[in-house]
Design a protein around this motif. Structure first.
Motif, PDB file in Angstrom:
ATOM      1  N   GLY A 225       8.976 -52.629 -29.952  1.00 31.00           N
ATOM      2  CA  GLY A 225      10.295 -52.557 -28.971  1.00 31.00           C
ATOM      3  C   GLY A 225      11.280 -53.994 -29.210  1.00 31.00           C
ATOM      4  N   ILE A 226      12.641 -53.727 -29.139  1.00 30.50           N
ATOM      5  CA  ILE A 226      13.536 -55.026 -29.312  1.00 30.50           C
ATOM      6  C   ILE A 226      14.536 -54.908 -28.368  1.00 30.50           C
ATOM      7  CG2 ILE A 226      15.169 -56.008 -30.893  1.00 30.50           C
ATOM      8  CD1 ILE A 226      13.536 -54.796 -33.214  1.00 30.50           C
ATOM      9  N   LEU A 227      15.006 -56.034 -27.786  1.00 32.87           N
ATOM     10  CA  LEU A 227      15.935 -56.068 -26.808  1.00 32.87           C
ATOM     11  C   LEU A 227      17.145 -55.448 -27.358  1.00 32.87           C
ATOM     12  CD1 LEU A 227      16.388 -57.164 -23.869  1.00 32.87           C
ATOM     13  CD2 LEU A 227      17.518 -59.280 -25.070  1.00 32.87           C
ATOM     14  N   GLU A 228      17.732 -54.575 -26.409  1.00 34.13           N
ATOM     15  CA  GLU A 228      19.080 -53.802 -26.793  1.00 34.13           C
ATOM     16  C   GLU A 228      20.257 -54.753 -27.275  1.00 34.13           C
ATOM     17  OE1 GLU A 228      20.345 -51.460 -23.634  1.00 34.13           O
ATOM     18  OE2 GLU A 228      20.320 -53.066 -22.218  1.00 34.13           O
ATOM     19  N   GLY A 229      21.090 -54.343 -28.296  1.00 35.81           N
ATOM     20  CA  GLY A 229      21.997 -55.202 -28.905  1.00 35.81           C
ATOM     21  C   GLY A 229      21.696 -55.872 -29.805  1.00 35.81           C
ATOM     22  N   TRP A 230      20.523 -56.355 -30.370  1.00 38.42           N
ATOM     23  CA  TRP A 230      19.979 -57.303 -31.189  1.00 38.42           C
ATOM     24  C   TRP A 230      20.318 -56.512 -32.556  1.00 38.42           C
ATOM     25  CZ3 TRP A 230      15.677 -60.395 -28.809  1.00 38.42           C
ATOM     26  CH2 TRP A 230      16.140 -61.439 -28.111  1.00 38.42           C
TER      27      TRP A 230
END
Length: 220
Positions: A22-27
């Motif tokens: 999972g990755i922080l949105e927008g990155w």
């Protein structure tokens, strides 16, 4: 962990897995994460990797409920959870983004103070005021108390800026900085980016990927 799917191959006699990152949105971490994933899969051909993007609060919840096996987000995403093991891997410089068609953008010596009367868009925050605190902290050095307007998610925030409805705070890893209609100003504020797993994880592959990411970013 609950979200690590296992399938036994009768031909090879090995157990295949799917690890969800999972990755922080927008990155956008493609300049280095693509290489890391290739390195990992070259030695772990039985492991599939899926990447999903989430808001900060959703991401911590997904990690705690085993919907995500490894997460990359701002350090503050994980700080309040004793169940999460995390390590700082990068520093993210904050940026103020604006529409290049905003009349203010034509100013010769543009500065954050010029946007004092603009609306500051932000993705909707669940349960706490961490986003409000972050925006206020970023703009405090410029004497600005932002007028914050929440929208549904990160993409909505960026599009409000693109359509010249206001400005927003993001950081240097935001993929939308490449958008031809968006300009950006460096801010003083910065925050750590961390990689995280559940500290009770006993899955060797998850822990190895966790370590590979930490080692790879140190060499950047």
């Amino acid at each position: 962990m609950g979200n690590i799917k296992h399938e036994v191959s009768e031909l090879e006699g090995v157990t295949s897995q799917t690890i969800t990152v999972g990755i922080l949105e927008g990155w956008d971490f493609s300049p280095w994460l693509t290489r890391v994933i290739k390195e990992f899969r070259d030695s772990h051909g039985y492991v599939d990797i899926i990447i999903n993007y989430y808001g900060a609060k959703e991401l911590s919840t997904m990690l705690l409920t085993d919907e995500v096996n490894l997460a990359i987000s701002l350090k503050s995403t994980f700080d309040s959870f004793a169940e999460i093991e995390s390590s700082n891997i990068l520093t993210a410089r904050k940026k103020l983004i604006y529409c290049k068609y905003n009349p203010i953008a034509s100013k010769a010596e543009l500065s954050p103070e010029d946007f004092v009367n603009e609306k500051f868009f932000a993705p909707w925050s669940i349960m706490d005021d961490s986003i409000v605190k972050s925006i206020n902290t970023s703009m405090q050095p410029y004497g600005i108390r932002p007028n914050i307007q929440f929208v549904n998610n990160f993409e909505s925030m960026v599009n409000c800026v693109r359509y010249n409805l206001g400005v927003a705070i993001c950081d240097e890893y935001t993929r939308y900085l490449k958008d031809a209609d968006i300009g950006a100003l460096d801010l003083i504020e910065a925050e750590y980016v961390s990689v995280a797993i559940i500290n009770s994880s006993t899955n060797d592959e998850v822990r190895e990927l966790y370590q590979i990411i930490k080692d790879a970013v140190q060499g950047l």
